[in-house]
Motif scaffolding. Sequence first.
Motif, PDB file in Angstrom:
ATOM      1  N   THR A 433       0.606  -1.099  -0.068  1.00  0.00           N
ATOM      2  CA  THR A 433      -0.089  -0.142   0.062  1.00  0.00           C
ATOM      3  C   THR A 433       0.818   1.267   0.049  1.00  0.00           C
ATOM      4  O   THR A 433       0.529   2.192  -0.866  1.00  0.00           O
ATOM      5  CB  THR A 433      -0.800  -0.197   1.062  1.00  0.00           C
ATOM      6  N   TRP A 436       2.665   1.587  -3.326  1.00  0.00           N
ATOM      7  CA  TRP A 436       1.870   1.418  -4.634  1.00  0.00           C
ATOM      8  C   TRP A 436       1.865   2.465  -5.362  1.00  0.00           C
ATOM      9  O   TRP A 436       1.923   2.538  -6.734  1.00  0.00           O
ATOM     10  CB  TRP A 436       0.289   1.071  -3.952  1.00  0.00           C
ATOM     11  N   LEU A 444      -4.176   3.599  -3.595  1.00  0.00           N
ATOM     12  CA  LEU A 444      -5.290   2.692  -3.238  1.00  0.00           C
ATOM     13  C   LEU A 444      -6.226   3.384  -2.172  1.00  0.00           C
ATOM     14  O   LEU A 444      -5.784   4.036  -1.486  1.00  0.00           O
ATOM     15  CB  LEU A 444      -4.762   1.375  -2.523  1.00  0.00           C
ATOM     16  N   GLU A 446      -8.155   4.625   0.654  1.00  0.00           N
ATOM     17  CA  GLU A 446      -7.917   4.372   2.115  1.00  0.00           C
ATOM     18  C   GLU A 446      -9.106   3.756   2.845  1.00  0.00           C
ATOM     19  O   GLU A 446      -9.193   3.073   3.575  1.00  0.00           O
ATOM     20  CB  GLU A 446      -7.958   5.757   2.888  1.00  0.00           C
ATOM     21  N   GLY A 449      -9.345   0.107   1.913  1.00  0.00           N
ATOM     22  CA  GLY A 449      -8.180  -0.455   2.689  1.00  0.00           C
ATOM     23  C   GLY A 449      -8.309  -0.575   4.131  1.00  0.00           C
ATOM     24  O   GLY A 449      -7.824  -1.583   4.552  1.00  0.00           O
ATOM     25  N   ILE A 509      -9.091  -6.436  -0.513  1.00  0.00           N
ATOM     26  CA  ILE A 509      -7.777  -6.117  -1.079  1.00  0.00           C
ATOM     27  C   ILE A 509      -7.893  -5.928  -2.538  1.00  0.00           C
ATOM     28  O   ILE A 509      -7.726  -4.910  -3.379  1.00  0.00           O
ATOM     29  CB  ILE A 509      -6.546  -6.663  -0.445  1.00  0.00           C
ATOM     30  N   ASN A 512     -10.283  -3.505  -3.741  1.00  0.00           N
ATOM     31  CA  ASN A 512      -9.572  -1.930  -3.588  1.00  0.00           C
ATOM     32  C   ASN A 512      -8.605  -1.888  -4.651  1.00  0.00           C
ATOM     33  O   ASN A 512      -8.702  -0.786  -5.457  1.00  0.00           O
ATOM     34  CB  ASN A 512      -8.739  -1.995  -2.355  1.00  0.00           C
TER      35      ASN A 512
END
Lengths: 652, 198
Positions: A433, A436, A444, A446, A449, A509, A512
């Motif tokens: 993350t 990324w 990504l 939040e 996440g 995930i 996401n």
Amino acid sequence: MDYFDRFAIPHPSPAIYASMVAIGLTVIAILIGLTYFKKWSYLWREWLTTVDHKRIGIMYIIAALLMLFRGGVDALMMRAQTAVPDNKLLDAQHYNEVFTTHGVVMIIFMAMPFIYALMNFVVPLQIGARDVAFPRLNALSFWLFFMGAMLFNISFVIGGSPDAGWTSYFPLAGNDFSQSVGTNYYLMSIQIAGIGTLISGINFVTTIFKMRAPGMKLMKMPMFTWTALITNAIVVFAFPVLTVTLLLGTMDRLFGTHIFSMTNGGMDMLWANLFWVWGHPEVYILILPAFGIYSEIISTFSRRNLYGYTSMVASIVIISFFSFLVWTHHFYTMGQGPLTNSIFSITTMAIAIPTGIKIFNWLLTMRKGKIEFTVPMLYSVGFIPIFTIGGVTGVMLGMASADYQYHNTMFLVAHFHYTIIPGVVFAMLAGLTYWWPKMFGFMLNERIGKWAFWFIAIGFNVTFFPMFFTGLDGQARRLYTYSEATGYGPLNMLSFVGAVGLAIGFALIVYNVYYSTRHSSRNIGSDPWNARTLEWATQTPVQAYNFARTPHVDSIEAFWDYKKKGQPLFKGSIEKIHMPNNSGVPFIMSCIFFVWGFSFIFSMWIPAIITTIAIFACMAHRSFEKDDGYYIPVEEIEATEKDSEVLADENR
Amino acid sequence: MKTDNSLPLEYGTEQNKLNILGFWIFLGAEVMLFATLFATYFTLEHRTGSGPAGAEIFEITPVLIETILLLTSSFTIGLGVHAMRIGRENAMMTFFAITLLLGLAFLGVEIYEFTHYVHVGAGLQVSAFTGILLTTLGTHGAHVTVGLFWGLFIIMQVKKRGLTPETANKSFIFSLYWHFLDVVWIFIFSFIYLKGMM
């Protein structure tokens, strides 16, 4: 007919037939998709032949995530099987195969590539280098790992999976007690992947020693680079032991030697010793890079420099040293006598000291900090208490006398999941993350996440905490079912519920990634987290050459001091940059390795000889090849650097 | 690639320096590989089952011949690298060729030795001791075999391209490898043969 019998699965079940169909359909779908969208040449040019450490890193991530889901399905099958007493979902043999492949896939084919993914992407950037020392060997490392993983993954549809546990103790894994080709798969696929890892180890030690930016002394390296250096040093010393161990196992199974047998002088304890001389340092190969990632993240999101840098470095060096002195604690109960057990008990518990130092340093880094609870920070903060439970139960297991009570129970299973999951999986998700945006140019989401984090953190504890109790109650590990009278039922059901929670977390995930790819802003600049180390001084996305001009480093947090104190980072003018050419050889050679391994697994000697010659032919080809790479001209660099913030900053 | 003329040719470029350090680290890994084999050998040395023990099958003559051949080859490759350093390409290739011939002769004697072991009933499958003995010797022998091909390819490249930073680097790294094989053999000679015969 005999020929085809060898490839038949010894214990087929509807689930395996369904998987065969699924694998077949997926392969066909991929082939059709690539042809339909005319992506074959793109795939070959940009990915299969690439020697760019950043792309190799991304391919490692994809492979690691695929393996995470394969190992995760194995895990769910196990928890579903033990959820209720006398369950008939899996039979004993199938359960043996599932826990064996779960262990191998998660350690060798998920955690290892995940670590090398982040190292590959981040380390050259953190030390201000253009690439690793041997870019083409780097590609070879990846493809060897990948082919090893694929070879292992076809085991359950061709010939049967290994079933002797991920430690594959001989003589249980020998021909007498393990008659299918499963253990051959284990030996050959880990051998191939292990050679790749060893090459990576050599590559990264050389890179970190020789290719740091001017001014970056060893004691000015970022903490993740430090852990990468130590980890790869352990790899260089530990993996040859694995190579020999697997070779000796192969000799026993395929060529009839008696090294690990019970007769003809064989030594049945030898495998356990050799395996864990590699296997215990392997634990620290997994955990040390994770410590490095947490150090970067905690320091970034506390807006403070890392507390106790020198003691952090000292503790990882001490841990790496101790890691080679504790292997016997994996088999206290095999009868090596009180003195040996005491010595290994002391060295084992001693590792808690440097590890404790690191925990306190992280806490003191956060003290008085302006903490921001981003997703990477949540994983890092969540790691501390969970990992501490793992550490404390580790000291419990480290006491040899007490270990006689709970060795080989679910207590042990709970313990090592309490270290490896927060230690490695949380770190990898945090690192993924965190880096990324540097990898893909967007953040990504939040909110999703955080949902994923809470599902994973809570699901994890619900799954594994009950195992401490069932373990102390005497539930053996690797037990495929139990009667209702044992009373293990309710807690095992709770574990299953937790495992479902974990699965939802991982699915979130994936969602996401999908959601953020579609909806996230692409306009995030090169330093969205306001971070402290050199990798954030590059453009986003990072250009093939990484840095247009080599950075000059004066402090541990060169980029932070550049931002806050205006210390100059890039000096001089842009010059032409030398780059290596792409090459198809690593990929082709690894494909040959795949066939080579497959031939050995089924004792097909003619293809084995042909592929051995072909592998050496590839090496000879490389020796004769004259490839000086190419240069990127100055005008091209200036054109791509025009929008770079760092350059713009300097002109301000 | 820039070449630094103040250093020997094999260290001349940045990539050359990386290659040499990387190869030293690889040799570190090789030390671990052989150390593991030796440790296993020592564990199984006396576990002969119903098969013969080391003292019954080892013969000093072929082992001494092998030792002399390999030690001499380590000396001649040193001369080869020296010739390379002073730029005498033909002398260098001659010494490399002599080295490889000595290596080939070593391999010939080793193959004779292996057939002898099988002949006297000490084949791979007889006992833990014979299994690890032949695996350890075989691993060293396989390294020598790879070295023979590798050395041959390097001679061909030096002949074709002359002494450039690249070929000099390869030749030097090959010499490190060859010396390493010799060091391993000294351990095999001392701790497998001499210890076994005592």
